[in-house]
Design a protein around this motif. Structure first.
Motif, PDB file in Angstrom:
ATOM      1  N   SER A   1       0.835  -1.210   0.000  1.00 23.47           N
ATOM      2  CA  SER A   1       0.000   0.000   0.000  1.00 23.47           C
ATOM      3  C   SER A   1       0.866   1.254   0.000  1.00 23.47           C
ATOM      4  O   SER A   1       0.528   2.260  -0.642  1.00 23.47           O
TER       5      SER A   1
ATOM      6  N   TYR B   1       2.082   1.850  -3.529  1.00 24.95           N
ATOM      7  CA  TYR B   1       1.025   2.370  -4.402  1.00 24.95           C
ATOM      8  C   TYR B   1       0.804   3.862  -4.179  1.00 24.95           C
ATOM      9  O   TYR B   1       0.794   4.649  -5.129  1.00 24.95           O
TER      10      TYR B   1
ATOM     11  N   ALA C   1      -2.012  -0.170  -9.904  1.00 21.38           N
ATOM     12  CA  ALA C   1      -0.623   0.281 -10.046  1.00 21.38           C
ATOM     13  C   ALA C   1      -0.182   0.205 -11.505  1.00 21.38           C
ATOM     14  O   ALA C   1       0.528   1.103 -12.001  1.00 21.38           O
TER      15      ALA C   1
ATOM     16  N   HIS D   1       5.567   1.951  -8.744  1.00 16.47           N
ATOM     17  CA  HIS D   1       4.479   1.075  -9.178  1.00 16.47           C
ATOM     18  C   HIS D   1       5.006  -0.224  -9.771  1.00 16.47           C
ATOM     19  O   HIS D   1       4.387  -1.294  -9.603  1.00 16.47           O
TER      20      HIS D   1
ATOM     21  N   ARG E   1      -4.051  -3.821  -5.056  1.00 14.09           N
ATOM     22  CA  ARG E   1      -3.666  -2.582  -5.727  1.00 14.09           C
ATOM     23  C   ARG E   1      -2.826  -2.803  -6.990  1.00 14.09           C
ATOM     24  O   ARG E   1      -2.532  -1.838  -7.715  1.00 14.09           O
TER      25      ARG E   1
ATOM     26  N   LEU F   1       5.800  -2.543  -6.897  1.00 18.05           N
ATOM     27  CA  LEU F   1       4.585  -3.132  -6.341  1.00 18.05           C
ATOM     28  C   LEU F   1       4.122  -4.307  -7.179  1.00 18.05           C
ATOM     29  O   LEU F   1       3.833  -5.395  -6.639  1.00 18.05           O
TER      30      LEU F   1
END
Length: 264
Positions: A181, A184, A219, A203, A215, A206
């Motif tokens: 999180s 993101y 992303a 991103h 997410r 992630l």
């Protein structure tokens, strides 16, 4: 009792005189003068002895009654004194009980306050279970406080401070359960600050490390936006196609299809 005793004595005396007065008349008929006098004297002596014995008995009974009354009064006084002492002792003990009850209540209040403070300190230092973006993990109060603070800055559109806060959290807690999180929202803050290359890196990390995270599709969509801002439409189209392929049922995939139709 004394009046009764005196009245009775008077009666006895009167009776004695009456008997003495009547006896000579009767004795005259039965005895001669000497025998009559002797009988009268004997009768008087016996009567006086009986009278004296009766008076002695009455006196003794009167004294016993008087002594009994005085003793009873003393007993009542002693009993009254003892009763007052008991009342005083009961009042004293009642006061001690009430004081003890107040002391116990005070101790309970102090104990409850101490327990509440201890619980507060425990909550402030011990890790707790957190559920965020569909993921359950354990985090320290400090981690939670830093994440919530950084997110609050982002929501207030304070993108510079938010980027700094999320970046600082990554350095302090590199293995935190908040990591996906944080990546993101850090990328979003960087995008808002027009730091597109940094946003792409956040991103991409992630998606690479947490491909199954909630997410991840968003992303990838944000990643393509940063690539478009850098005029790299070819890479952006590739990213959008990968998004549709990897997460076909996501809302991000639906948005990616629309952008692919408009992206040249």
């Amino acid at each position: 009792m004394l009046t009764q005793r005196l009245s009775f004595s008077s009666v006895v005396s009167a009776l004695s005189l009456s008997v003495a007065a009547l006896w000579p008349l009767q004795a005259h008929a039965l005895f001669d003068d000497d025998e009559a006098r002797k009988a009268i004297i004997d009768l008087r002596n016996k009567f006086e002895a009986h009278k004296q014995a009766t008076e002695n008995t009455l006196g003794r009974l009167t004294r016993q009654a008087e002594e009994g009354s005085a003793s009873g009064q003393r007993s009542l006084i002693e009993l009254s004194n003892q009763n007052e002492q008991l009342r005083s002792e009961i009042a004293r003990l009642q006061g001690q009980i009430e004081q003890l009850q107040r002391d116990v209540a005070g101790l309970q209040t102090q104990q409850n306050s101490a327990q509440a403070a201890s619980e507060e300190r425990r909550r402030a230092t011990e890790p707790a279970t957190v559920v965020l973006d569909g993921v359950s993990f354990t985090a320290t109060p400090e981690e939670t406080r830093d994440f919530d603070g950084a997110l609050a800055l982002l929501r207030k559109a304070e993108f510079g401070p938010a980027e700094t806060a999320f970046g600082g959290m990554l350095r302090r807690f590199p293995s935190t359960g908040y990591l996906p999180s944080v990546l993101y929202w850090l990328g979003n803050a960087q995008y808002a600050n027009r730091a597109y290359a940094l946003a792409i890196a956040s991103h991409q990390r992630l998606v690479r490390q947490f491909p199954d995270h909630l997410r991840a599709p968003e992303a990838m969509l944000a990643l393509a936006n940063s690539q478009v801002e850098l005029k790299d439409n070819k890479t952006a189209r590739q990213t959008l196609n990968n998004l549709v392929k990897s997460y076909p049922d996501s809302e991000a995939a639906a948005a990616a299809r629309d952008r692919l139709a408009r992206l040249r």
